[in-house]
Structure formats: structure tokens, C-alpha cells
Design an enzyme around this catalytic site. Structure first.
Site, mmCIF file in Angstrom:
data_model
loop_
_atom_site.group_PDB
_atom_site.id
_atom_site.type_symbol
_atom_site.label_atom_id
_atom_site.label_comp_id
_atom_site.label_asym_id
_atom_site.label_seq_id
_atom_site.Cartn_x
_atom_site.Cartn_y
_atom_site.Cartn_z
ATOM 1 N N GLY A 139 5.631 3.832 5.024
ATOM 2 C CA GLY A 139 5.385 4.720 6.143
ATOM 3 C C GLY A 139 6.708 4.975 6.827
ATOM 4 O O GLY A 139 7.778 4.731 6.262
ATOM 5 N N SER A 140 6.664 5.474 8.061
ATOM 6 C CA SER A 140 7.909 5.698 8.784
ATOM 7 C C SER A 140 8.551 4.356 9.108
ATOM 8 O O SER A 140 7.946 3.494 9.718
ATOM 9 C CB SER A 140 7.635 6.482 10.069
ATOM 10 O OG SER A 140 6.658 5.842 10.857
ATOM 11 N N ASP A 164 4.044 12.771 13.997
ATOM 12 C CA ASP A 164 3.880 12.719 12.542
ATOM 13 C C ASP A 164 2.399 12.792 12.176
ATOM 14 O O ASP A 164 1.907 12.040 11.338
ATOM 15 C CB ASP A 164 4.519 11.460 11.968
ATOM 16 C CG ASP A 164 4.779 11.587 10.454
ATOM 17 O OD1 ASP A 164 4.755 12.725 9.943
ATOM 18 O OD2 ASP A 164 4.997 10.558 9.804
ATOM 19 N N LEU A 216 0.811 -1.215 0.000
ATOM 20 C CA LEU A 216 0.000 0.000 0.000
ATOM 21 C C LEU A 216 0.844 1.263 0.000
ATOM 22 O O LEU A 216 0.380 2.328 -0.416
ATOM 23 C CB LEU A 216 -0.934 0.010 1.214
ATOM 24 C CG LEU A 216 -1.932 -1.153 1.297
ATOM 25 C CD1 LEU A 216 -2.752 -1.055 2.569
ATOM 26 C CD2 LEU A 216 -2.842 -1.167 0.074
ATOM 27 N N VAL A 246 3.659 -0.744 4.360
ATOM 28 C CA VAL A 246 2.344 -1.209 4.818
ATOM 29 C C VAL A 246 1.690 -2.027 3.708
ATOM 30 O O VAL A 246 1.711 -1.629 2.539
ATOM 31 C CB VAL A 246 1.447 -0.032 5.217
ATOM 32 C CG1 VAL A 246 0.085 -0.535 5.689
ATOM 33 C CG2 VAL A 246 2.103 0.810 6.307
#
Length: 426
Positions: free
Chosen positions: A26-27, A138, A23, A31
Site C-alpha cells: 500500500g502507500s 487516495d 497481501l 499489508v
């Protein structure tokens, strides 16, 4: 490089999970949309965050994320580890969202009521995190995910624990620059960081603009953020005080998440400002009820409401209230209970909410009408009837119908719905 490695994981099986689709990054990881598999059958669709490292510190971080439980935080189910291309990796299994606030903003302008609802849910999540001495760091539209009709904070990779201090410092700058506060570049971390981010998000939601002009020059943007060179467009009057409160340059002057909630719901039933709700009176202690509601523990809060009301009326042994108890219940204490439910549910739950629904169903104050209660009121608020137990809630989350809580025990030898007599006390 990270994207490339993550895409290679598509279709792979890790323990009992199949990674269906990457998907995005991210950090600190990627994902995936994934399926929990049992005998080659998908039994649950989930989101899985894969982190290409397996340090003890990162494992502790994921375990801590799993412990966070609030209706406005993405729920983490489990933590695991696996090896891929000779690289040890960790993963976090989470509930699957249907979209993000970023998607919603991109589709077009949001209505005032939508913005209020989203802001309240984000503030509820922040209020819980900050109550746990944690800072998200964030907060941005891409990290506000929608699960059914609920908006939830996600991506806890940058969460920092303050260890009982109001702020701490770091030598690492983390986060998304355009949503970062000026003090972030000094390494200064506090809960005020998240409120600044919320203020920037609110400008974006209300005006479809961001308060910086930087010609896609990241260094120019960084300088403007560091020097607090905001260019705020004309703001809607109803959101202007909140945005200005969140965007105070001095973090100590910045609003808290609770102040944002107070501004969205300026006052509760009986004109009691939410910032002035007393938790202890001569007749009762509401501290436990306040804590349950603050943590969105609706089932526990519902039970505590009944317990404290029975204690006020001296009915602990009976475990229920009578018609006379409801008619004569102390006005001040009832107002406090109602105010707390309104405060933490953003006016979704409370006796005064039920009162409005009762009147909308053509019920009369101080009069119990069985037909109205059974056929209209109880169905409207989502209660169901069980013989010998009366009407009971069906849900224990914020998605429950409006007015679903609180439900209190009454004298079953008399009637199942005597709490409607409380409405005339509000």
C-alpha cells in the site's frame, strides 16, 4: 524492492503478532494477514500494515490513524515498532477485511441498489473525515474494503490534515493518478480532492469504464488528468447528477460528501429536505443528536434521542415517556428526530422506518397489539426482551437490523412498547 523486503517478513513474529501472508503493498508499506498469538494460539485474525521506517512523523501519523473512529473507516487497534534486517519499522494493527470494492467490480456489473449502498457508505466515511479536517487523497476501489456487509475506507497513509483551513498546498504529488483531480498537480489539497475521486469511482461502478483514453501511456494520462480532458460515457440517469457534481473542474463548485448523501436520499419523512433540517426549535436543541449521528455513535445517539424527547415533554425527572406523551408528541420535533436518523443512517434507522415495519407486520396505527409487537415487530428489528427493562437493542453499529434504532424509554408501569403510538404522529 519494497515487495521483496515485505515478502521476507512472511512467517515472522513481531511482538505478539505472527505475519502469515503478505497481501500487497500500500502507500508507504506492506499489508499482511496476521494472527495475534497467545501461548502459541491464535486469538484474533487481523491485518497489519508494516512501514519500513520509524520516524517521529510517521509514528504520529499512525497514532492519528488509530484515533479515527467511524463505522465506514477501517478500525485501527494499535501501533508498534520492531527491527528486521537492521531496519527499524513501525506497524499498525487493523481489522481484517474480506475483500475490496476492486474485487467486487472485477466480478461483474453492480446493481443500482448496490451502487447506491456503496456510494452512501463511502460518502458517510468521507463526511466524517472531512468533518475532522482531513483529506484521504487516495480514494479508489482498492482502498474501499468490505468487512462483513460494511464498506469501509482504508489506507490512510496519504491523509492530510487541513488545520482548520478549507485547503492547503504541497510540493509532493501523491495518490493514484487516474483518480486524482486536476488541482492535485498544482499541489492544491482540499476535501474536494476526495469527491473528484468518488466521481471517477462512480463512473467505473456504473459503466465499467474509466473516463480517460491513454493507451497505457502514463504521461498521456497525466496530461489528460491535469487538463481535465474527461471522456465520460453515457451515464445512468439516477447517478448522472452526482457524478457531474463530483467532477466539477473548479474544486469550489464541486459537491460535498453531504450533498452526495442528500442526492442519494433526496428527502426524508414529511418532505423535509435533509439540507434544511433545523437543529434548534423553540422546544428543543438537536445539535448534540446531530453530532452523535454524524460520527456514527449509535449508542450515544440513541441515548440522546431519549433525553431530548423527555426534555420536550418535561419528563427529565421521570426518565421516560407515557402513552399520552407519545400520542401528543410535537409533530415538528418528531419529524426532525426522524429526519436526522434517516439522514445519517442512509434510511436504515428512524421512527418512520419502524413505522413501515410495524405496518408490514399488520400492526395498526395508534393501536398497540402485544402479540404483533412481541412475536413479529421486536424480532424483525432485532430487539430482545428483559424483564423489568422492556425491549432493548442488541447491536450498536450500522450492521444492526433495519429499524433497530431509535429505542426510547417508556413508562414501565404501563407497558413496554408505548413508542408505537408515535407512529401515528409521522
Amino acid at each position: 524492492m519494497l515487495d521483496q523486503m515485505m515478502r521476507m517478513l512472511e512467517g515472522q513474529q513481531i511482538n505478539s503478532y505472527r505475519l502469515n501472508k503478505f497481501l500487497g503493498a500500500g502507500s508507504f508499506g506492506g499489508v499482511f494477514h496476521a494472527s495475534e498469538m497467545v501461548r502459541n494460539t491464535s486469538v484474533q485474525e487481523v491485518a497489519i500494515k508494516v512501514i519500513p521506517e520509524s520516524s517521529d512523523d510517521k509514528l504520529i501519523e499512525l497514532q492519528n490513524a488509530r484515533k479515527l473512529e467511524h463505522s465506514n473507516l477501517i478500525k485501527a487497534y494499535s501501533v508498534g515498532e520492531f527491527t528486521f534486517l537492521n531496519t527499524e519499522m513501525l506497524y499498525l494493527v487493523m481489522e481484517l477485511a474480506q475483500g475490496s470494492l476492486e474485487n467486487h467490480i472485477a466480478k461483474g456489473s453492480l446493481s443500482s441498489s448496490e451502487i447506491k449502498n456503496i456510494t452512501a457508505q463511502v460518502a458517510q466515511g468521507l463526511n466524517y473525515l472531512h468533518g475532522q479536517n482531513k483529506v484521504h487523497r487516495d480514494l479508489k476501489p482498492g482502498n474501499i474494503l468490505k468487512v462483513n456487509q460494511q464498506y469501509k475506507l482504508a489506507d490512510f497513509g496519504l491523509i492530510r490534515t487541513l488545520n482548520n483551513k478549507s485547503h492547503t498546498q504541497t510540493v509532493h504529488n501523491s495518490g493514484t493518478i487516474i483518480y486524482m483531480p486536476p488541482e492535485a498537480f498544482r499541489g492544491d489539497i482540499s476535501s474536494a480532492w476526495d469527491l473528484w475521486s468518488l466521481g471517477i469511482m462512480l463512473i467505473e461502478m456504473t459503466t465499467n469504464q474509466l473516463p480517460y483514453k491513454f493507451n497505457n501511456d502514463i504521461n498521456q494520462l497525466m496530461a489528460k488528468v491535469m487538463n481535465c480532458e474527461l471522456q465520460i460515457p453515457s451515464l445512468p440517469k439516477e447517478f448522472k447528477p452526482i457524478i457531474e457534481g463530483c467532477l466539477q473542474k473548479d474544486r469550489k463548485q464541486r459537491w460535498t460528501a453531504q450533498q452526495v448523501l442528500n442526492a442519494l436520499q433526496p428527502q426524508t419523512t414529511g418532505k423535509m429536505p435533509v439540507s434544511q433540517i433545523p437543529l434548534i426549535t423553540v422546544k428543543a436543541d438537536f445539535t448534540q443528536l446531530d453530532q452523535c449521528l454524524k460520527n456514527a455513535q449509535w449508542r450515544e445517539a440513541n441515548a440522546e434521542t431519549g433525553d431530548v424527547m423527555q426534555k420536550i415533554m418535561g419528563k427529565e425527572e421521570e426518565g421516560c415517556l407515557t402513552e399520552d406523551d407519545c400520542i401528543n408528541f410535537p409533530h415538528e420535533e418528531l419529524k426532525i428526530i426522524d429526519s436526522l436518523w434517516l439522514k445519517y443512517s442512509s434510511c436504515r434507522f428512524g421512527f418512520s422506518v419502524q413505522k413501515k415495519i410495524w405496518l408490514a407486520c399488520r400492526g395498526k396505527l395508534g393501536v398497540y397489539d402485544e402479540d404483533i409487537y412481541d412475536d413479529k415487530f421486536s424480532k424483525k428489528i432485532g430487539w430482545f426482551f428483559r424483564p423489568y427493562l422492556g425491549f432493548e437493542p442488541q447491536f450498536y453499529n450500522i450492521d444492526a437490523p433495519q429499524g433497530h434504532f431509535p429505542e426510547i424509554s417508556v413508562d414501565l408501569g404501563n407497558d413496554y412498547a408505548l413508542h408505537v403510538f408515535l407512529f401515528s404522529r409521522l
